[in-house]
Design a protein around this motif. Structure first.
Motif, PDB file in Angstrom:
ATOM      1  N   TYR A 322       0.944  -1.194  -0.572  1.00 53.25           N
ATOM      2  CA  TYR A 322       0.499   0.080   0.462  1.00 53.25           C
ATOM      3  C   TYR A 322       0.726   1.245   0.323  1.00 53.25           C
ATOM      4  CZ  TYR A 322      -4.117  -2.419   0.368  1.00 53.25           C
ATOM      5  OH  TYR A 322      -5.062  -4.058   0.827  1.00 53.25           O
ATOM      6  N   ARG A 323      -0.007   2.387  -0.314  1.00 59.57           N
ATOM      7  CA  ARG A 323       0.851   3.242  -0.651  1.00 59.57           C
ATOM      8  C   ARG A 323       1.011   4.147   0.501  1.00 59.57           C
ATOM      9  NH1 ARG A 323      -1.607   6.969  -5.742  1.00 59.57           N
ATOM     10  NH2 ARG A 323      -3.129   5.894  -5.091  1.00 59.57           N
ATOM     11  N   LEU A 324       2.535   4.919   0.835  1.00 60.85           N
ATOM     12  CA  LEU A 324       2.567   5.473   2.056  1.00 60.85           C
ATOM     13  C   LEU A 324       2.937   6.968   1.874  1.00 60.85           C
ATOM     14  CD1 LEU A 324       2.553   5.519   5.540  1.00 60.85           C
ATOM     15  CD2 LEU A 324       5.085   4.080   5.413  1.00 60.85           C
ATOM     16  N   LEU A 325       2.500   7.608   1.810  1.00 64.30           N
ATOM     17  CA  LEU A 325       3.296   9.620   1.491  1.00 64.30           C
ATOM     18  C   LEU A 325       4.533   9.223   1.801  1.00 64.30           C
ATOM     19  CD1 LEU A 325      -0.495  11.411   2.170  1.00 64.30           C
ATOM     20  CD2 LEU A 325       0.783  11.444   0.021  1.00 64.30           C
ATOM     21  N   ASP A 326       4.949  10.645   1.523  1.00 69.00           N
ATOM     22  CA  ASP A 326       5.937  10.691   1.672  1.00 69.00           C
ATOM     23  C   ASP A 326       6.171  11.219   3.655  1.00 69.00           C
ATOM     24  OD1 ASP A 326       8.080  13.712   3.370  1.00 69.00           O
ATOM     25  OD2 ASP A 326       8.965  12.754   1.219  1.00 69.00           O
ATOM     26  N   PRO A 327       7.164  11.244   4.160  1.00 69.73           N
ATOM     27  CA  PRO A 327       6.489  11.228   5.966  1.00 69.73           C
ATOM     28  C   PRO A 327       6.469  12.850   6.620  1.00 69.73           C
ATOM     29  CG  PRO A 327       8.496  10.631   5.684  1.00 69.73           C
ATOM     30  CD  PRO A 327       8.294  10.387   4.405  1.00 69.73           C
ATOM     31  N   HIS A 328       6.686  13.458   5.426  1.00 65.17           N
ATOM     32  CA  HIS A 328       6.283  15.290   5.540  1.00 65.17           C
ATOM     33  C   HIS A 328       4.965  15.766   5.673  1.00 65.17           C
ATOM     34  CE1 HIS A 328      10.736  15.311   4.470  1.00 65.17           C
ATOM     35  NE2 HIS A 328      10.681  16.063   5.692  1.00 65.17           N
ATOM     36  N   VAL A 329       4.003  14.651   4.981  1.00 68.30           N
ATOM     37  CA  VAL A 329       2.176  14.993   4.979  1.00 68.30           C
ATOM     38  C   VAL A 329       1.761  13.651   4.882  1.00 68.30           C
ATOM     39  CG1 VAL A 329       2.895  16.938   3.445  1.00 68.30           C
ATOM     40  CG2 VAL A 329       2.890  14.385   2.300  1.00 68.30           C
ATOM     41  N   ARG A 330       0.116  14.411   5.760  1.00 72.41           N
ATOM     42  CA  ARG A 330      -0.455  13.198   5.946  1.00 72.41           C
ATOM     43  C   ARG A 330      -1.880  14.227   6.230  1.00 72.41           C
ATOM     44  NH1 ARG A 330       3.257  10.860   5.722  1.00 72.41           N
ATOM     45  NH2 ARG A 330       3.510   8.352   6.173  1.00 72.41           N
ATOM     46  N   VAL A 331      -2.907  13.472   6.085  1.00 73.29           N
ATOM     47  CA  VAL A 331      -4.312  14.034   6.503  1.00 73.29           C
ATOM     48  C   VAL A 331      -4.698  13.994   7.464  1.00 73.29           C
ATOM     49  CG1 VAL A 331      -5.984  13.679   5.055  1.00 73.29           C
ATOM     50  CG2 VAL A 331      -4.492  13.751   4.128  1.00 73.29           C
ATOM     51  N   ILE A 332      -6.253  14.826   7.997  1.00 75.16           N
ATOM     52  CA  ILE A 332      -6.842  13.978   8.989  1.00 75.16           C
ATOM     53  C   ILE A 332      -8.435  14.843   8.862  1.00 75.16           C
ATOM     54  CG2 ILE A 332      -6.517  16.992  10.356  1.00 75.16           C
ATOM     55  CD1 ILE A 332      -7.139  15.081  13.347  1.00 75.16           C
ATOM     56  N   GLN A 333      -9.551  14.188   8.655  1.00 72.07           N
ATOM     57  CA  GLN A 333     -10.860  13.869   7.753  1.00 72.07           C
ATOM     58  C   GLN A 333     -11.620  14.565   9.350  1.00 72.07           C
ATOM     59  OE1 GLN A 333     -11.584  15.174   5.271  1.00 72.07           O
ATOM     60  NE2 GLN A 333     -13.843  15.339   6.509  1.00 72.07           N
ATOM     61  N   GLY A 334     -11.920  15.356   9.659  1.00 71.52           N
ATOM     62  CA  GLY A 334     -12.994  15.472  11.277  1.00 71.52           C
ATOM     63  C   GLY A 334     -14.384  16.027  10.696  1.00 71.52           C
ATOM     64  N   ASP A 335     -14.475  16.472   9.985  1.00 66.69           N
ATOM     65  CA  ASP A 335     -15.714  17.282   9.468  1.00 66.69           C
ATOM     66  C   ASP A 335     -16.969  15.580   8.602  1.00 66.69           C
ATOM     67  OD1 ASP A 335     -17.795  18.670   8.752  1.00 66.69           O
ATOM     68  OD2 ASP A 335     -17.629  18.543   6.648  1.00 66.69           O
ATOM     69  N   GLY A 336     -18.208  15.518   9.310  1.00 61.96           N
ATOM     70  CA  GLY A 336     -18.571  14.317   8.927  1.00 61.96           C
ATOM     71  C   GLY A 336     -18.609  13.599   9.364  1.00 61.96           C
ATOM     72  N   MET A 337     -17.917  13.003  10.416  1.00 60.04           N
ATOM     73  CA  MET A 337     -17.152  11.960  10.878  1.00 60.04           C
ATOM     74  C   MET A 337     -18.032  11.198  11.396  1.00 60.04           C
ATOM     75  SD  MET A 337     -14.459  10.958   9.224  1.00 60.04           S
ATOM     76  CE  MET A 337     -15.541  11.132   7.534  1.00 60.04           C
ATOM     77  N   ASN A 338     -18.750   9.670  11.490  1.00 60.78           N
ATOM     78  CA  ASN A 338     -19.198   9.331  12.506  1.00 60.78           C
ATOM     79  C   ASN A 338     -19.165   7.519  11.737  1.00 60.78           C
ATOM     80  OD1 ASN A 338     -20.712   7.968  10.729  1.00 60.78           O
ATOM     81  ND2 ASN A 338     -21.948   9.343  10.316  1.00 60.78           N
ATOM     82  N   ILE A 339     -19.871   6.660  12.725  1.00 59.28           N
ATOM     83  CA  ILE A 339     -19.490   4.910  12.932  1.00 59.28           C
ATOM     84  C   ILE A 339     -18.992   5.086  11.265  1.00 59.28           C
ATOM     85  CG2 ILE A 339     -20.912   4.530  13.773  1.00 59.28           C
ATOM     86  CD1 ILE A 339     -19.445   2.237  14.778  1.00 59.28           C
ATOM     87  N   ASP A 340     -20.247   5.719  10.876  1.00 58.53           N
ATOM     88  CA  ASP A 340     -20.585   4.780   9.456  1.00 58.53           C
ATOM     89  C   ASP A 340     -19.678   5.377   8.560  1.00 58.53           C
ATOM     90  OD1 ASP A 340     -22.572   3.233  10.216  1.00 58.53           O
ATOM     91  OD2 ASP A 340     -24.102   4.907   9.633  1.00 58.53           O
ATOM     92  N   SER A 341     -19.481   6.580   8.106  1.00 60.01           N
ATOM     93  CA  SER A 341     -18.200   7.070   7.522  1.00 60.01           C
ATOM     94  C   SER A 341     -17.767   7.194   7.670  1.00 60.01           C
ATOM     95  CB  SER A 341     -18.670   9.262   7.404  1.00 60.01           C
ATOM     96  OG  SER A 341     -18.978   9.266   9.268  1.00 60.01           O
ATOM     97  N   ILE A 342     -16.565   6.415   8.884  1.00 59.42           N
ATOM     98  CA  ILE A 342     -15.151   6.444   8.818  1.00 59.42           C
ATOM     99  C   ILE A 342     -15.112   5.130   8.146  1.00 59.42           C
ATOM    100  CG2 ILE A 342     -13.522   5.439  10.975  1.00 59.42           C
ATOM    101  CD1 ILE A 342     -14.803   7.440  12.895  1.00 59.42           C
ATOM    102  N   ALA A 343     -16.388   4.298   8.290  1.00 60.31           N
ATOM    103  CA  ALA A 343     -15.737   2.742   8.438  1.00 60.31           C
ATOM    104  C   ALA A 343     -15.733   3.216   6.727  1.00 60.31           C
ATOM    105  CB  ALA A 343     -17.808   1.810   8.375  1.00 60.31           C
ATOM    106  N   ARG A 344     -16.752   3.272   5.755  1.00 56.19           N
ATOM    107  CA  ARG A 344     -16.222   3.819   3.748  1.00 56.19           C
ATOM    108  C   ARG A 344     -15.316   4.378   3.653  1.00 56.19           C
ATOM    109  NH1 ARG A 344     -19.654   7.865   2.345  1.00 56.19           N
ATOM    110  NH2 ARG A 344     -20.358   8.407   4.744  1.00 56.19           N
ATOM    111  N   LEU A 345     -15.189   4.966   4.879  1.00 55.11           N
ATOM    112  CA  LEU A 345     -13.675   6.211   4.536  1.00 55.11           C
ATOM    113  C   LEU A 345     -12.309   4.957   4.540  1.00 55.11           C
ATOM    114  CD1 LEU A 345     -11.839   8.814   3.523  1.00 55.11           C
ATOM    115  CD2 LEU A 345     -12.013   9.573   5.812  1.00 55.11           C
ATOM    116  N   VAL A 346     -12.488   4.574   5.762  1.00 56.32           N
ATOM    117  CA  VAL A 346     -11.065   3.289   5.702  1.00 56.32           C
ATOM    118  C   VAL A 346     -11.184   2.375   4.661  1.00 56.32           C
ATOM    119  CG1 VAL A 346     -10.395   1.368   6.205  1.00 56.32           C
ATOM    120  CG2 VAL A 346     -11.266   3.276   7.638  1.00 56.32           C
TER     121      VAL A 346
END
Length: 462
Positions: A322-346
């Motif tokens: 699996y692809r792993l971004l350069d360690p200088h950058v990452r993403v966080i998603q907080g908007d609209g997260m619940n147990i269902d959307s977390i599962a869909r995003l994963v």
């Protein structure tokens, strides 16, 4: 709102007149009843109630205040009973409370707590505390269970895609819920409940609750992060300068900084500012930039951000392919997260060939506020009465209109059978087999759980 006599439902003030005259002891239990949300619950929160509520003795002033309130409110008042609590018990409620160890994963339908009065004159006292006791248990248990279920989803994604799932997991779900709850006490109890499962939080009240009630040292951590006001105050024409300021102000070995990037045009910010004008600055840092989308589709938007960061910064392919971004950058998603959307995003991140290492998740009101007592169908029900001859009699309800709300008859025990906790009648349980153990008796805390043990227990390590 500190008078313990008034920390109940109004109708309970009249219940001392309603029990049968031969009643000497009432037993009642607390459970999460079976329902659609979860087959198991992470038990937490009783200790906070014992310390803060039962640990405060009733006073004569409390009795006077409660009597005046009840008279004006239109309900009877048991002055003689409360006066006996103060005179004969120093104001501490004569109750014994038995419970499972906190942090235990308990199947629904299995009692977590059982209560009995210890003064034969006060059978009414057991269920008098239902309101405050149930409230103290259902809320942190439900938040802890929700967080625990999210943890299982994220863990599965990490185990599929990450070379270091155990190291990644503790900081994968961040609590942003403090502003979205009904009170500071809710922020404390709910924030603490989340910290049983994860170590990322912005809810300071949760830290303080874990420290006060469970002796935690520092159970949760956060990082410097931007909000829209600190970015938009620079003006649209200086968006790049606002981002550069974040990189400069929060640099250093291992430094992590999160920057909300959707104030104007997220895609342009990711492609042309982070991945363009500031690309070399990002790569020259010793720490990590976490890009935060905060609007748009909660699944497609962060995936699109990951793809753009991969195009601009590149990365590697890990041992699981699996692809792993350069360690200088990452993403966080907080908007609209619940147990269902977390599962869909994963699922979506994984389908795009990215490791879950690349993304963290945040929850706010969805974690600490969008739960209620019926989420896990919590109830406290009387199950036995001891009469003036010393004989225990079963007490239960069996409503024909809703058999699912039937209650257990007889004092309960909890035993382990085939590796699973089950409820059993106490009178059919061998000595020493019952896992419900006394944790409180007549004003004395008999068992005090520490936070790390609670965490370990929730993971099956204790």
């Amino acid at each position: 709102m500190t008078n313990p006599i008034l920390a109940t439902d109004s109708y309970k003030q009249s219940h001392f007149l309603q029990y049968p005259p031969e009643a000497r002891t009432i037993s009642a239990y607390v459970e999460a009843r079976p329902g659609p949300f979860s087959d198991e619950a992470l038990f937490l929160g009783l200790q906070t109630y014992l310390i803060d509520y039962l640990g405060r003795p009733v006073t004569a002033a409390d009795i006077d205040e409660a009597e005046a309130i009840c008279a004006a409110h239109g309900v009877p008042f048991n002055r003689a009973g409360w006066a006996a609590v103060v005179a004969d018990h120093g104001g501490f409620l004569p109750l014994e409370i038995k419970a499972l160890p906190e942090g235990t994963i308990v199947p629904t339908g299995v009692p977590m707590v059982q209560v009995e009065n210890t003064d034969d004159r006060m059978p009414w006292l057991t269920t008098f505390v239902e309101t405050a006791l149930l409230r103290a248990v259902w809320y942190p248990t439900t938040v802890a269970t929700l967080s625990w279920k999210c943890k299982a989803i994220i863990r599965a994604g990490l185990e599929q895609t990450s070379d270091d799932p155990a190291g990644q997991l503790p900081f994968k779900l961040h609590d942003f819920g403090a502003r979205g709850v009904s009170s500071g006490e809710s922020a404390g109890l709910g924030g603490m409940a989340h910290l049983v499962n994860f170590a990322g939080t912005d809810t300071l009240e949760g830290l303080m609750a874990a420290r006060r009630y469970y002796g935690a040292d520092m159970p949760g951590f956060s990082i410097p992060a931007a909000e829209h006001s600190t970015m938009t105050s620079w003006g649209r024409e200086r968006e790049s300068a606002a981002y550069a300021n974040m990189l400069d102000r929060f640099d250093g070995e291992g430094a992590i900084v999160a920057v909300v990037s959707d104030s104007y045009d997220l895609d342009k910010a990711v492609a042309e500012i982070w991945g363009g004008a500031l690309r070399e600055k990002v790569l020259a840092r010793k720490g990590t930039l976490v890009v935060r989308p905060d609007s748009g589709d909660p699944v497609e938007t962060p995936v699109r951000t990951l793809k753009t960061l991969w195009d601009r910064f590149g990365g590697t392919v890990n041992g699981k392919g699996y692809r792993l971004l350069d360690p200088h950058v990452r993403v966080i998603q907080g908007d609209g997260m619940n147990i269902d959307s977390i599962a869909r995003l994963v699922e979506r991140v994984t389908a795009e060939g990215f490791a879950i290492d690349n993304i963290a998740f945040g929850m706010g009101g969805g974690l600490l506020q969008l739960v209620n007592r019926d989420t896990l169908r919590f109830a406290m029900k009387a199950n036995a009465l001891r009469d003036d001859q010393g004989v225990w009699r079963d007490v239960s309800k069996t409503p024909l209109t809703d058999p699912g709300k039937g209650s257990k008859a007889g004092r309960q025990a909890v035993v382990r059978e085939g590796g699973r906790l089950v409820a059993r009648r106490l009178d059919a349980t061998a000595a020493g087999e019952d896992l419900l153990v006394p944790v409180w008796r007549n004003g004395e805390l008999l068992v005090r759980h520490d936070f790390e043990t609670v965490r370990a227990r929730s993971e099956g390590r204790a």
